[in-house]
Design a protein around this motif. Structure first.
Motif, PDB file in Angstrom:
ATOM      1  N   SER A   1      -1.902   6.378  -1.746  1.00  0.00           N
ATOM      2  CA  SER A   1      -0.949   5.612  -0.955  1.00  0.00           C
ATOM      3  C   SER A   1       0.014   6.501  -0.187  1.00  0.00           C
ATOM      4  O   SER A   1       0.416   6.181   0.926  1.00  0.00           O
ATOM      5  CB  SER A   1      -0.145   4.703  -1.876  1.00  0.00           C
ATOM      6  OG  SER A   1       0.591   5.486  -2.802  1.00  0.00           O
TER       7      SER A   1
ATOM      8  N   ARG B   1     -11.050   1.197   2.931  1.00  0.00           N
ATOM      9  CA  ARG B   1     -10.305   0.005   2.570  1.00  0.00           C
ATOM     10  C   ARG B   1     -10.183  -0.926   3.764  1.00  0.00           C
ATOM     11  O   ARG B   1     -10.284  -0.497   4.913  1.00  0.00           O
ATOM     12  CB  ARG B   1      -8.917   0.373   2.058  1.00  0.00           C
ATOM     13  CG  ARG B   1      -8.031   1.029   3.124  1.00  0.00           C
ATOM     14  CD  ARG B   1      -6.670   1.364   2.579  1.00  0.00           C
ATOM     15  NE  ARG B   1      -5.823   1.980   3.590  1.00  0.00           N
ATOM     16  CZ  ARG B   1      -4.551   2.314   3.425  1.00  0.00           C
ATOM     17  NH1 ARG B   1      -3.973   2.084   2.266  1.00  0.00           N
ATOM     18  NH2 ARG B   1      -3.867   2.857   4.387  1.00  0.00           N
TER      19      ARG B   1
ATOM     20  N   TYR C   1       1.132   2.021  -3.928  1.00  0.00           N
ATOM     21  CA  TYR C   1       0.027   2.063  -4.883  1.00  0.00           C
ATOM     22  C   TYR C   1      -1.168   2.840  -4.337  1.00  0.00           C
ATOM     23  O   TYR C   1      -1.399   2.893  -3.127  1.00  0.00           O
ATOM     24  CB  TYR C   1      -0.428   0.646  -5.234  1.00  0.00           C
ATOM     25  CG  TYR C   1       0.530  -0.098  -6.120  1.00  0.00           C
ATOM     26  CD1 TYR C   1       1.559  -0.860  -5.570  1.00  0.00           C
ATOM     27  CD2 TYR C   1       0.411  -0.035  -7.503  1.00  0.00           C
ATOM     28  CE1 TYR C   1       2.450  -1.527  -6.380  1.00  0.00           C
ATOM     29  CE2 TYR C   1       1.298  -0.722  -8.324  1.00  0.00           C
ATOM     30  CZ  TYR C   1       2.303  -1.456  -7.758  1.00  0.00           C
ATOM     31  OH  TYR C   1       3.185  -2.119  -8.557  1.00  0.00           O
ATOM     32  N   SER C   2      -1.911   3.405  -5.251  1.00  0.00           N
ATOM     33  CA  SER C   2      -3.171   4.073  -4.931  1.00  0.00           C
ATOM     34  C   SER C   2      -4.295   3.387  -5.701  1.00  0.00           C
ATOM     35  O   SER C   2      -4.076   2.851  -6.793  1.00  0.00           O
ATOM     36  CB  SER C   2      -3.119   5.552  -5.318  1.00  0.00           C
ATOM     37  OG  SER C   2      -2.133   6.233  -4.580  1.00  0.00           O
TER      38      SER C   2
ATOM     39  N   TRP D   1       0.809  -1.209   0.000  1.00  0.00           N
ATOM     40  CA  TRP D   1       0.000   0.000   0.000  1.00  0.00           C
ATOM     41  C   TRP D   1       0.849   1.269   0.000  1.00  0.00           C
ATOM     42  O   TRP D   1       0.390   2.321  -0.425  1.00  0.00           O
ATOM     43  CB  TRP D   1      -0.940   0.013   1.207  1.00  0.00           C
ATOM     44  CG  TRP D   1      -2.301  -0.501   0.878  1.00  0.00           C
ATOM     45  CD1 TRP D   1      -2.830  -1.696   1.229  1.00  0.00           C
ATOM     46  CD2 TRP D   1      -3.303   0.182   0.116  1.00  0.00           C
ATOM     47  NE1 TRP D   1      -4.114  -1.811   0.729  1.00  0.00           N
ATOM     48  CE2 TRP D   1      -4.433  -0.687   0.049  1.00  0.00           C
ATOM     49  CE3 TRP D   1      -3.361   1.415  -0.514  1.00  0.00           C
ATOM     50  CZ2 TRP D   1      -5.607  -0.337  -0.620  1.00  0.00           C
ATOM     51  CZ3 TRP D   1      -4.540   1.761  -1.179  1.00  0.00           C
ATOM     52  CH2 TRP D   1      -5.629   0.894  -1.230  1.00  0.00           C
TER      53      TRP D   1
ATOM     54  N   ASN E   1      -7.544  -7.182   1.454  1.00  0.00           N
ATOM     55  CA  ASN E   1      -7.228  -6.673   0.102  1.00  0.00           C
ATOM     56  C   ASN E   1      -8.491  -6.170  -0.594  1.00  0.00           C
ATOM     57  O   ASN E   1      -8.790  -6.554  -1.730  1.00  0.00           O
ATOM     58  CB  ASN E   1      -6.547  -7.746  -0.747  1.00  0.00           C
ATOM     59  CG  ASN E   1      -5.175  -8.094  -0.247  1.00  0.00           C
ATOM     60  OD1 ASN E   1      -4.515  -7.291   0.422  1.00  0.00           O
ATOM     61  ND2 ASN E   1      -4.718  -9.289  -0.544  1.00  0.00           N
TER      62      ASN E   1
ATOM     63  N   THR F   1      -7.294  -3.489   4.493  1.00  0.00           N
ATOM     64  CA  THR F   1      -6.024  -4.018   4.000  1.00  0.00           C
ATOM     65  C   THR F   1      -5.852  -5.491   4.342  1.00  0.00           C
ATOM     66  O   THR F   1      -5.153  -6.201   3.622  1.00  0.00           O
ATOM     67  CB  THR F   1      -4.853  -3.206   4.575  1.00  0.00           C
ATOM     68  OG1 THR F   1      -4.930  -3.213   5.992  1.00  0.00           O
ATOM     69  CG2 THR F   1      -4.897  -1.773   4.076  1.00  0.00           C
TER      70      THR F   1
END
Length: 123
Positions: free
Chosen positions: A53, A72, A32-33, A29, A77, A74
């Motif tokens: 991110s 989100r 990436y966004s 994370w 995912n 995490t």
């Protein structure tokens, strides 16, 4: 290859709510966004929201501010788009996408895309 799959799209009445989900392959994370985009028939793909991110910030298109939220999980995912007070003009195919770097509402910056999920707002 980073993979994404959207789900949750369906027919909903105006004023209703819907939560879209984006399941993505595991990535770091910090690098990436994730963004949400939509494309209505005859229109260009437009940015709806993103989760950046670099600093954990979020962004929204003016047309959805105050109505949509992004979050989100995490551990699973997953990225979610909560859509409230839906309008007929929200009808579109919704996509989630990922890019390396900061979040953006510009589709051209994203390299990885899901196949999309249809959202129809109609009575």
């Amino acid at each position: 290859q980073l993979q994404l799959v959207e789900s949750g799209g369906c027919l909903v009445q105006p004023g209703g709510s819907l939560r879209l989900s984006c399941a993505h392959s595991e990535f770091t994370w910090a690098y990436y966004s994730i963004g949400w985009f939509r494309q209505a028939p005859g229109k260009e793909r437009e940015g709806v929201s993103y989760f950046s991110s670099s600093d954990g910030t979020t962004g929204f298109a003016d047309s959805v501010k105050g109505r949509f939220a992004i979050s989100r999980d995490t551990s699973k995912n997953m990225v979610f788009l909560q859509m409230n007070s839906l309008k007929s003009e929200d009808t579109a195919i919704y996509y989630c996408a990922a890019r390396r770097g900061a979040g953006s509402l510009s589709p051209g910056w994203y390299a990885y895309w899901g196949p999309g999920t249809q959202v129809t707002v109609s009575s």
